[in-house]
Design a protein around this motif. Sequence first.
Motif, mmCIF file in Angstrom:
data_model
loop_
_atom_site.group_PDB
_atom_site.id
_atom_site.type_symbol
_atom_site.label_atom_id
_atom_site.label_comp_id
_atom_site.label_asym_id
_atom_site.label_seq_id
_atom_site.Cartn_x
_atom_site.Cartn_y
_atom_site.Cartn_z
ATOM 1 N N SER A 73 0.808 -1.221 0.000
ATOM 2 C CA SER A 73 0.000 0.000 0.000
ATOM 3 C C SER A 73 0.838 1.267 0.000
ATOM 4 N N VAL A 74 2.020 1.209 0.618
ATOM 5 C CA VAL A 74 2.837 2.407 0.758
ATOM 6 C C VAL A 74 4.317 2.035 0.674
ATOM 7 N N ALA A 75 5.074 2.827 -0.048
ATOM 8 C CA ALA A 75 6.532 2.709 -0.080
ATOM 9 C C ALA A 75 7.099 3.766 0.854
ATOM 10 N N TRP A 76 8.001 3.360 1.744
ATOM 11 C CA TRP A 76 8.550 4.241 2.773
ATOM 12 C C TRP A 76 10.041 4.403 2.550
ATOM 13 N N LEU A 77 10.486 5.661 2.468
ATOM 14 C CA LEU A 77 11.907 5.962 2.336
ATOM 15 C C LEU A 77 12.325 6.856 3.493
ATOM 16 N N PRO A 78 13.037 6.306 4.486
ATOM 17 C CA PRO A 78 13.491 7.121 5.611
ATOM 18 C C PRO A 78 14.679 7.994 5.227
ATOM 19 N N GLN A 79 15.157 8.786 6.182
ATOM 20 C CA GLN A 79 16.269 9.688 5.904
ATOM 21 C C GLN A 79 17.582 8.961 5.668
ATOM 22 N N ALA A 80 17.796 7.817 6.311
ATOM 23 C CA ALA A 80 19.069 7.094 6.190
ATOM 24 C C ALA A 80 19.352 6.777 4.726
ATOM 25 N N ARG A 81 20.564 7.066 4.272
ATOM 26 C CA ARG A 81 20.876 6.939 2.851
ATOM 27 C C ARG A 81 22.004 5.954 2.543
ATOM 28 N N ASP A 82 22.743 5.491 3.553
ATOM 29 C CA ASP A 82 23.901 4.645 3.281
ATOM 30 C C ASP A 82 23.474 3.259 2.821
ATOM 31 N N ILE A 83 24.134 2.765 1.784
ATOM 32 C CA ILE A 83 23.936 1.397 1.295
ATOM 33 C C ILE A 83 25.180 0.612 1.685
ATOM 34 N N ALA A 84 25.040 -0.338 2.588
ATOM 35 C CA ALA A 84 26.206 -1.003 3.183
ATOM 36 C C ALA A 84 26.716 -2.174 2.352
ATOM 37 N N TRP A 85 25.807 -2.889 1.711
ATOM 38 C CA TRP A 85 26.206 -4.135 1.063
ATOM 39 C C TRP A 85 26.629 -3.897 -0.385
ATOM 40 N N PRO A 86 27.611 -4.661 -0.887
ATOM 41 C CA PRO A 86 28.100 -4.479 -2.263
ATOM 42 C C PRO A 86 27.172 -5.120 -3.289
ATOM 43 N N MET A 87 25.994 -4.533 -3.455
ATOM 44 C CA MET A 87 25.033 -5.001 -4.453
ATOM 45 C C MET A 87 25.001 -4.019 -5.609
ATOM 46 N N THR A 88 24.641 -4.499 -6.785
ATOM 47 C CA THR A 88 24.524 -3.594 -7.924
ATOM 48 C C THR A 88 23.320 -2.675 -7.735
ATOM 49 N N VAL A 89 23.358 -1.568 -8.418
ATOM 50 C CA VAL A 89 22.252 -0.619 -8.371
ATOM 51 C C VAL A 89 20.954 -1.305 -8.787
ATOM 52 N N GLU A 90 21.000 -2.085 -9.844
ATOM 53 C CA GLU A 90 19.797 -2.770 -10.326
ATOM 54 C C GLU A 90 19.237 -3.714 -9.265
ATOM 55 N N THR A 91 20.107 -4.402 -8.539
ATOM 56 C CA THR A 91 19.657 -5.323 -7.495
ATOM 57 C C THR A 91 18.987 -4.574 -6.354
ATOM 58 N N VAL A 92 19.573 -3.441 -5.951
ATOM 59 C CA VAL A 92 18.968 -2.648 -4.877
ATOM 60 C C VAL A 92 17.585 -2.166 -5.283
ATOM 61 N N VAL A 93 17.463 -1.653 -6.488
ATOM 62 C CA VAL A 93 16.174 -1.145 -6.955
ATOM 63 C C VAL A 93 15.158 -2.280 -7.056
ATOM 64 N N ALA A 94 15.621 -3.462 -7.457
ATOM 65 C CA ALA A 94 14.717 -4.606 -7.584
ATOM 66 C C ALA A 94 14.157 -5.054 -6.242
ATOM 67 N N LEU A 95 14.794 -4.690 -5.131
ATOM 68 C CA LEU A 95 14.248 -5.022 -3.813
ATOM 69 C C LEU A 95 12.866 -4.403 -3.613
ATOM 70 N N GLY A 96 12.588 -3.329 -4.332
ATOM 71 C CA GLY A 96 11.270 -2.718 -4.251
ATOM 72 C C GLY A 96 10.148 -3.604 -4.752
ATOM 73 N N ARG A 97 10.482 -4.655 -5.472
ATOM 74 C CA ARG A 97 9.447 -5.542 -6.011
ATOM 75 C C ARG A 97 9.078 -6.679 -5.071
ATOM 76 N N ILE A 98 9.830 -6.850 -3.979
ATOM 77 C CA ILE A 98 9.608 -7.977 -3.081
ATOM 78 C C ILE A 98 8.173 -8.055 -2.566
ATOM 79 N N PRO A 99 7.520 -6.934 -2.189
ATOM 80 C CA PRO A 99 6.147 -7.057 -1.680
ATOM 81 C C PRO A 99 5.162 -7.654 -2.670
ATOM 82 N N HIS A 100 5.498 -7.635 -3.947
ATOM 83 C CA HIS A 100 4.574 -8.105 -4.981
ATOM 84 C C HIS A 100 4.879 -9.535 -5.436
ATOM 85 N N LEU A 101 5.928 -10.149 -4.890
ATOM 86 C CA LEU A 101 6.361 -11.463 -5.344
ATOM 87 C C LEU A 101 6.071 -12.536 -4.302
ATOM 88 N N PRO A 102 5.675 -13.742 -4.746
ATOM 89 C CA PRO A 102 5.616 -14.866 -3.811
ATOM 90 C C PRO A 102 7.010 -15.141 -3.255
#
Length: 254
Positions: A73-102
């Motif tokens: 229902s809602v996507a939440w983006l807090p103030q914290a901006r650091d990305i700690a893990w060495p993932m590709t940009v595409e992989t990080v963005v794809a995490l946004g799809r998790i709520p819609h996937l089995p």
Amino acid sequence: MSALLSVKGLTALRGECPVVDDVSVTIGAGECVGLIGPNGAGKTTFMRAALGLMPSKGTSTLADLSAAARARSVAWLPQARDIAWPMTVETVVALGRIPHLPRGAKLRPEDRAAVDTALAEMDLTSFAGRLANQLSGGEQARVLIARALAQQTPLLMVDEPIAGLDPAHQIGTMQSFASLAAQGKSVVVSLHDLGLAARHCTRILMLSQGRLVADGAPAEVLTSDLLNKVFGIKVFYENTDQGPVFQPTEITYR
């Protein structure tokens, strides 16, 4: 107007002190809502309490949802901006799809399309294969905004998303939020740049000392009297052929 978020009597305390004090507001579809107020006014606390991420009194339609339903229902983006893990940009963005996937499912064509659209929206297509944790702070912020956009929820709540972005990407991000509103979705965005709020938001919520002191169209809220009272500033504000021009000019409380 269908409500994407409705809070009534929302109150959040720090000890005995109310950080958010009896706030009631409804966010409908098709709104780009700027949440403004001085440092410590309660903007972050309001959003976290409305999302059910911290203890509060009163009611919130989002807080009543299960975690899975809320993520759809809602996507939440807090103030914290650091990305700690060495993932590709595409992989990080794809995490946004998790709520819609089995659970355990791979990205479907529609998920990949959502990721590609979000990357393009944040000017990150050429960054897709780069490690996100090796980008600059402003670039990482854009990656996380893209992740929220890829979630494709009816409501987006973002806490100071343009802090640290260069002027072009600040404008581009606000244009993206305004575009979502034009498509029938809604955005609640906290920000300190009152000029961008005046130009791109359809509605302004002004908080002061935890209370909602104004709610309306930018021209109704960004008045000389309110800005002097709440922020202690004078401003230049004029509607031009290129849209509203708003610039704080002077401190009044010293």
